[in-house]
Design a protein around this motif. Structure first.
Motif, mmCIF file in Angstrom:
data_model
loop_
_atom_site.group_PDB
_atom_site.id
_atom_site.type_symbol
_atom_site.label_atom_id
_atom_site.label_comp_id
_atom_site.label_asym_id
_atom_site.label_seq_id
_atom_site.Cartn_x
_atom_site.Cartn_y
_atom_site.Cartn_z
ATOM 1 N N ARG A 194 -6.227 4.036 55.144
ATOM 2 C CA ARG A 194 -5.694 5.093 55.990
ATOM 3 C C ARG A 194 -6.014 6.453 55.387
ATOM 4 O O ARG A 194 -6.117 6.598 54.174
ATOM 5 C CB ARG A 194 -4.187 4.927 56.151
ATOM 6 C CG ARG A 194 -3.583 5.871 57.180
ATOM 7 C CD ARG A 194 -2.173 5.465 57.524
ATOM 8 N NE ARG A 194 -1.619 6.341 58.564
ATOM 9 C CZ ARG A 194 -0.427 6.194 59.100
ATOM 10 N NH1 ARG A 194 0.341 5.198 58.695
ATOM 11 N NH2 ARG A 194 0.000 7.019 60.036
ATOM 12 N N ASP B 24 -5.159 10.829 56.349
ATOM 13 C CA ASP B 24 -4.579 11.777 57.290
ATOM 14 C C ASP B 24 -5.611 12.743 57.853
ATOM 15 O O ASP B 24 -5.372 13.407 58.849
ATOM 16 C CB ASP B 24 -3.435 12.555 56.631
ATOM 17 C CG ASP B 24 -3.910 13.507 55.540
ATOM 18 O OD1 ASP B 24 -5.047 13.355 55.055
ATOM 19 O OD2 ASP B 24 -3.131 14.407 55.168
ATOM 20 N N HIS C 234 -10.252 9.321 61.075
ATOM 21 C CA HIS C 234 -10.311 7.862 61.225
ATOM 22 C C HIS C 234 -11.487 7.491 62.118
ATOM 23 O O HIS C 234 -11.984 8.301 62.885
ATOM 24 C CB HIS C 234 -9.002 7.317 61.810
ATOM 25 C CG HIS C 234 -8.722 7.779 63.201
ATOM 26 N ND1 HIS C 234 -8.192 9.033 63.476
ATOM 27 C CD2 HIS C 234 -8.888 7.192 64.421
ATOM 28 C CE1 HIS C 234 -8.041 9.175 64.777
ATOM 29 N NE2 HIS C 234 -8.460 8.077 65.381
ATOM 30 N N SER D 17 -7.815 3.700 66.825
ATOM 31 C CA SER D 17 -6.483 3.683 66.227
ATOM 32 C C SER D 17 -6.351 4.700 65.105
ATOM 33 O O SER D 17 -6.964 4.562 64.049
ATOM 34 C CB SER D 17 -6.164 2.297 65.668
ATOM 35 O OG SER D 17 -4.932 2.319 64.981
ATOM 36 N N GLU E 14 -3.915 4.939 63.209
ATOM 37 C CA GLU E 14 -3.131 4.302 62.151
ATOM 38 C C GLU E 14 -4.008 3.600 61.125
ATOM 39 O O GLU E 14 -3.518 3.179 60.079
ATOM 40 C CB GLU E 14 -2.152 3.286 62.766
ATOM 41 C CG GLU E 14 -1.188 3.881 63.776
ATOM 42 C CD GLU E 14 -0.380 5.023 63.189
ATOM 43 O OE1 GLU E 14 0.126 4.859 62.064
ATOM 44 O OE2 GLU E 14 -0.261 6.070 63.845
ATOM 45 N N LYS E 15 -5.292 3.459 61.427
ATOM 46 C CA LYS E 15 -6.205 2.776 60.511
ATOM 47 C C LYS E 15 -7.397 3.685 60.224
ATOM 48 O O LYS E 15 -7.928 4.320 61.128
ATOM 49 C CB LYS E 15 -6.709 1.468 61.124
ATOM 50 C CG LYS E 15 -5.634 0.453 61.430
ATOM 51 C CD LYS E 15 -6.254 -0.790 62.073
ATOM 52 C CE LYS E 15 -5.203 -1.823 62.409
ATOM 53 N NZ LYS E 15 -5.808 -3.025 63.072
ATOM 54 N N SER F 104 -11.030 1.244 62.460
ATOM 55 C CA SER F 104 -10.706 0.250 63.490
ATOM 56 C C SER F 104 -11.885 0.029 64.426
ATOM 57 O O SER F 104 -11.768 -0.674 65.422
ATOM 58 C CB SER F 104 -9.478 0.694 64.297
ATOM 59 O OG SER F 104 -9.720 1.914 64.991
#
Length: 547
Positions: free
Chosen positions: A46, A48, A51, A55, A57-58, A61
């Motif tokens: 992860r 901040d 990504h 997603s 959150e990962k 992905s």
């Protein structure tokens, strides 16, 4: 009160150690902060600051391409004829002609974007307007967010929409220049082929192309409304996302086709790329890439095949040898410089029954046949043990110009590509995130770095030889390692690859300015498709002063 020397000494040492401990993390992070960001993101899964995939959150992905709009930059010409009110996406009949039908939710009366096939038309119109030199500069896999993070990392200038600033190709205004963005969706995905017979089995495939701006955004910086849409998984509208050969075919031949096609239409029928049309009119032709010479993008500059993985046959097209698609052989390009050196395989079923064991990308007998030392018409420059790559290449350029011969340059390290330049300008990659787990970082030997060349050196070598052979020429330059870095979800490699390509652009522009300027030159810089990197915190990549 009497002082105690020993206590004072201990206190001084303690304070010094505290100071050292405070500054050690800052110093370490400033050595190569982006490499640390990449390593930490892979370790924790992860980040901040960004990504890959749908997603947030990962960290990872999604590990391949997407259907997002990609940027196009022009120099010496503009985009007026294809963008805005002239966008074919405002016209249902034009869309039907392009895709063979009208894809769902693809007509957009307010479209500012255009289609990737328009890049082909921009090249042909440039020639028709009197341009004698055309350069198609492809940053494979570089979408808008990839460009933005590389620009911020280099300049510290943060922007949130539009063309942006901070890279040579973003900032250069020494010629008429324009900026826009295009749809890269293919005709379809899921076609099966027979490489030996060069035939298509199921022309309609499994999923058709198109672009729904209400889900994917009407500009590259607009929010993606449905995070699954760019990867063909939306429950509302499903459109295929492209891979490099279908998109390269759009750039070089001006048509939509199936994923994995190399200058053939969705039925598998031959389509002539612009380079071959111009060659018939007396233009010299050049192809330069930082990845293997017959990968999708460079292969599409000139060859034909029903599948992108038939590498040796595509190389045969490029160098004028008999191939499965062209048993009589094509004329071949004037300059071909790229990677693939040292990559050997005994078997490769994807290349069909005529695969020759040995180098995966060029058969030994083909390479021998084209060498001027054996009566061929190419001066061959290969990575040579113990000899500096630039010296090998420059000597070959000199020989090619003096003897009026063609040039074939062959280099590479692991995987066949040039060594990765990382974000700090060095060649020291860190861990990537592969298909399902972390991947070890590539490690380059002194020989890998000494015996290879850089993309800017390859590009200038190609320009010098092409210009010596004709005052009219067409050149493709591919910064292909951007795509490879993005497939690995490696932001450090991705930024470094964009910077490497940007340095090559700067070198090319300098060459143009010293060789007649822009009156007779058009340069189009774009990507063939995007990936799915999302830059969530741009300020994380702005260079920090060392304290």
């Amino acid at each position: 009160m009497h002082s105690i020397p020993g206590s004072r000494f201990c206190l001084s040492v303690f304070v010094f150690l505290m100071i050292l401990d405070v500054f050690r993390p800052a110093v370490a992070e400033n050595v190569d902060p982006i490499a640390k960001m990449q390593t930490d993101a892979v370790t924790s899964r992860r980040a901040d600051w960004g990504h890959w995939g749908p997603s947030p959150e990962k960290y990872s992905s999604w590990k391949t391409h997407s259907n997002r709009l990609i940027p196009v930059y022009t120099f010496g010409i503009d985009l007026d004829s294809v963008s805005g009110k002239n966008s074919l996406y405002r016209d249902a009949s034009a869309i039907e002609k392009l895709y063979g039908y009208v894809p769902e939710n693809t007509v957009n009366p307010k479209a500012e974007y255009f289609d990737q096939t328009d890049v082909y038309r921009l090249q042909t119109s440039a020639i028709e307007s009197g341009k004698k030199r055309v350069i198609l500069f492809v940053f494979d896999g570089m979408d808008w967010d990839t460009t933005r993070v590389a620009a911020i990392a280099r300049s510290g200038k943060i922007y949130h929409e539009g063309r942006g600033e901070g890279l040579h190709f973003l900032d250069y205004h020494g010629a008429k220049t324009d900026f826009g963005y295009c749809v890269t969706s293919p005709h379809n995905e899921g076609t099966s082929v027979d490489v030996n017979n060069q035939t298509v089995v199921n022309p309609d495939g499994k999923l058709r192309g198109g672009y729904d701006a209400s889900l994917g955004g009407d500009a590259p910086w607009r929010p993606v409304v449905d995070a699954d849409y760019p990867i063909g998984k939306s429950k509302k509208t499903k459109h295929a996302y492209a891979e490099s050969s279908a998109t390269a075919t759009s750039l070089t031949s001006g048509i939509k086709t199936y994923n994995d096609a190399m200058n053939v239409d969705f039925m598998g029928r031959e389509v002539l790329p612009i380079a071959r049309k111009l060659q018939d009119d007396g233009f010299a032709i050049g192809v330069v890439t930082s990845v293997p010479i017959s990968h999708a993008t460079p292969g599409c500059a000139y060859g034909n095949n029903v599948h992108r993985n038939d590498y040796q046959d595509l190389t045969r097209d490029l160098i004028g040898r008999p191939s499965v698609f062209h048993p009589g052989g094509l004329p071949g390009v004037d300059v071909l410089i790229g990677g693939g050196w040292g990559i050997d395989k005994d078997k490769d079923g994807a290349q069909g029954d005529n695969y020759v064991p040995g180098n995966k990308y060029v058969a030994a007998d083909d390479l021998s046949a084209i060498d001027v030392n054996n009566g061929g018409n190419y001066v061959v420059a290969q990575r040579t043990p113990g000899v500096a790559g630039p010296k090998v290449l420059s000597e070959a350029v000199r020989k090619a110009k003096e003897s009026d011969n063609r040039l074939f340059g062959y280099f590479g390290a692991q995987g066949g590509h040039l060594p990765y330049q990382t974000a700090d300008g060095n060649y020291d990659p860190v861990v990537s995130y592969g298909s399902s787990k972390p991947e070890k970082a590539e490690v380059y030997s002194e020989a890998d770095l000494h015996e290879n060349v850089k993309l800017d050196q390859m590009a200038i070598a190609a320009l010098d030889v092409l210009d010596s052979r004709s005052d009219r020429w067409w050149l493709m330059i591919e910064s292909g390692d951007v795509d490879w870095a993005n497939h690995s979800n490696n932001i450090d490699n991705s930024i470094g690859a964009v910077h490497s390509g940007d340095d090559a652009f700067a070198a090319v522009v300098s060459w143009i300015e010293q060789h007649g300027g822009w009156d007779e030159t058009a340069l189009i810089l774009t990507a063939d498709h995007g990936h799915y990197f999302n830059l969530d915190r741009p300020d994380a990549f702005a260079p920090k002063p060392i304290k």
